[in-house]
Design a protein around this motif. Structure first.
Motif: not given
Ligand SMILES: Cc1ncc(COP(=O)(O)O)c(C=O)c1O
Length: 446
Positions: A100-107, A134-138, A207-209, A241-246, A270-272
Motif C-alpha cells: 500500500l505504500s513506498g515504505a511497504e514496497a521497500n520493506e 537518501s529516503y526510503h520510508g518512515s 538506491a533511488e536512481p 532500486v527505489d522508484e517510489v518517487f522517480c 508506489a505514489k503515482g
Molecule cells: C524515494 C522514496 N522511497 C520511499 C518513500 C516512502 O513512501 P511512502 O510514503 O508511500 O511510504 C518515499 C516517500 O516520499 C520516497 O520518496
C-alpha cells in the motif's frame, strides 16, 4: 471547518487550508483559492486530478468487489495489473508483490533479499547498504536504511545500524573531485563499504536512481549504476532500486533506472502508480529470487492485510492504460525538457546554484554564494521561505534541506503532473521568479 481533533502532519502549529477539490493541475481550497500543484501532490497525481476513466474504474471495482484476502484468493484485477507491470519491467523482473505504500514496497524488497540469501545457502547475509542523503520510508526498517539525517535523528537509538555509502552528487562531490576526472569514487565507495563490513553480511544495496525529496533531483553520472551493478554481482549483493518517487514515467522512461541501461534485482514503486486515486505499493522481483523461494521453503513469510487490494489494482490498471493511451511517459520527457529550459533562466538569481533533474523531476539548489557553493545558514530556513512565499502566490513546490552535508543545504523540488501544458509550465516559472525576487530582497534585509 477545522475540528481541533486532527493530529496534523509536519508542523503541528500550522493552520492547514482545507483542500476542497482539484481539476487538472489545479487545487482549490475551501476559501476558493486556486493553487498550481507543481508537486502532483507528492509525485502522486501524475495524470493530474479528475481523470474520469480512473475514477470510474475505482467506482466500478468498489461496487463489484471491494476486498479480496489474497492469502485465500487472487482477483482478476491483481492478475491483470501484475501482468501489465511485468511487461513494463526490465528482463527477468517478472514477479509483482503488492502493498500500500513506498515504505511497504521497500520493506518487502529488503525482506525478500534476506530470504533469498537464506534460501540459497548464505544465511549470514542480512545488512542493507544505502546512501547518505537518501529516503526510503518512515517505517523503522526503511528509516534505518534511509540516509536523510533530519528524518533519522530523533529515532536513531531505535534503528538497526546499516552501512551507508557517499551520495552521488556532482554539484557537491563528497570526494572533492570533478566529473569526469573523478574515477567515480562515489560508486566505488560501495565496494569499500562491502569489504569493511564483510561481504558475507551484506544482503542488498538500495538506491533511488534520481534522488528526489532528500537531495533535490540529483542525477548520478552515466557510468554510475553500471559500476554499482558490477560490484553487487562481484559480492553476491542484490541491487534494489527505489522508484517510489522517480518511477512511473516521471523521468521520461517508465523506470528511471532505464536511463542507465542497468537491470536491477528488484524495483519498488508506489505514489503515482495508482495516480493517487487509492494507495498502492509495488515490488517487482527478479525471477531468480522468486525461484529460490519457490524451490526452497515454498513461501515468502511476509504480507499485509490489504496486499493486492482489488480496488488499488483496478486503479493501477486504469492509470497505466491512460498513460499508454495518451503517451504520458513521452510527454513527461518532452515537458521535462521544456520546463527545465525555462527554469534554467532562474540562474540569473545569485541564490540559484544549480537547476538539475530528469524529465519532470527537477531540483533547484539554493546557495548563499554561487562561486563557492556555500550553503545558506540552516537557521534562515531559505527553502521553507521559498515554498511558503510560493504557496501564498498559489504555487505548490516542495522545500528540502540537509542536501549539502546532512544539516546545511537548501533546495526546492518541482514535479508537476505529466499532463502539464506549456502555459502552465510558464506560469510555474513566472511565479517562482516573483517568489525568488521577494525572498532574496527579504534575505538582504536580514
Ligand atoms: C524515494 C522514496 N522511497 C520511499 C518513500 C516512502 O513512501 P511512502 O510514503 O508511500 O511510504 C518515499 C516517500 O516520499 C520516497 O520518496
Amino acid at each position: 471547518m477545522h475540528s481541533n481533533n486532527v493530529f496534523y502532519r509536519g508542523e503541528l502549529k500550522r493552520v492547514y487550508p482545507i483542500m476542497d477539490r482539484a481539476e487538472g493541475v489545479y487545487i482549490y481550497d475551501s476559501e476558493g483559492k486556486k493553487y498550481l500543484d507543481a508537486m502532483s501532490g507528492i509525485a502522486v497525481a501524475n495524470l493530474g486530478y479528475g481523470i474520469k476513466e480512473v475514477a470510474d474504474a475505482v467506482t466500478e471495482q468498489v461496487n463489484k468487489l471491494p476486498f479480496c484476502f489474497t492469502v485465500r484468493f487472487t482477483s482478476q484485477e491483481q492478475e491483470d495489473l501484475a501482468k501489465k507491470i511485468a511487461d513494463l519491467s526490465p528482463p527477468g523482473l517478472k514477479k509483482v508483490w503488492f502493498s500500500l505504500s513506498g515504505a511497504e514496497a521497500n520493506e518487502c524488497a529488503i525482506k525478500a533479499a534476506r530470504q533469498y540469501h537464506v534460501e540459497t545457502g548464505h544465511p549470514s547475509k542480512f545488512k542493507v547498504v544505502s546512501r547518505w542523503q537518501s529516503y526510503h520510508g518512515s517505517s523503522m526498517a526503511t528509516l534505518s536504511i534511509s540516509g536523510a539525517e533530519s528524518w533519522r535523528r530523533g529515532y536513531a537509538p531505535m534503528m538497526a545500524e546499516y552501512p551507508k555509502i557517499a551520495p552521488s552528487d556532482c554539484y557537491r562531490c563528497p570526494f572533492g573531485k570533478n566529473y569526469p576526472g573523478c574515477d567515480l569514487d562515489c560508486a566505488y565507495d560501495l565496494e569499500r563499504v562491502i569489504k569493511y563490513s564483510g561481504a558475507n553480511e551484506i544482503s542488498a544495496f538500495i538506491a533511488e536512481p534520481v534522488v528526489a525529496g532528500s537531495a533535490g533531483a540529483t542525477v548520478p553520472p552515466p557510468e554510475y549504476f553500471k559500476i554499482i551493478r558490477s560490484i553487487c554481482d562481484k559480492y553476491n549483493v542484490l541491487f534494489i532500486v527505489d522508484e517510489v518517487f522517480c518511477g512511473n514515467g516521471r523521468t521520461g522512461k517508465f523506470y528511471a533506472i532505464e536511463h542507465w541501461d542497468v537491470v536491477p534485482d528488484m524495483i519498488s514503486t508506489a505514489k503515482g502508480i495508482a495516480g493517487g486515486y487509492i494507495p498502492l505499493g509495488v515490488t517487482v522481483i527478479h525471477e531468480k529470487i522468486y525461484d529460490a523461494m519457490a524451490r526452497g521453503s515454498g513461501k515468502f513469510v511476509h504480507g499485509v492485510t490489504f496486499s493486492g487490494h482489488p480496488v488499488g489494482c483496478a486503479a493501477g490498471v486504469a492509470v497505466l492504460n491512460y498513460m499508454e493511451k495518451h503517451g504520458l511517459v513521452e510527454r513527461a520527457a518532452e515537458m521535462g525538457d521544456y520546463l527545465m529550459k525555462k527554469l534554467s533562466s532562474l540562474t540569473d538569481f545569485p541564490m540559484v546554484g544549480q537547476v538539475r533533474g530528469k524529465g519532470l523531476l527537477i531540483g533547484i539548489e539554493l546557495v548563499a554564494d554561487r562561486i563557492t557553493k556555500q550553503p545558506f545558514d540552516p537557521s534562515l530556513g531559505v527553502s521553507k521561505k521559498i515554498s511558503l512565499a510560493a504557496f501564498q502566490k498559489g504555487l505548490i513546490v516542495q522545500p528540502g534541506s540537509g542536501g549539502a552535508d546532512g544539516v546545511r543545504g537548501d533546495h526546492i523540488l518541482i514535479c508537476p503532473p505529466f499532463t502539464l501544458s506549456k502555459a502552465e509550465a510558464d506560469q510555474i516559472v513566472e511565479i517562482l521568479r516573483d517568489t525568488f525576487k521577494e525572498v532574496q530582497k527579504n534575505l538582504q534585509k536580514t
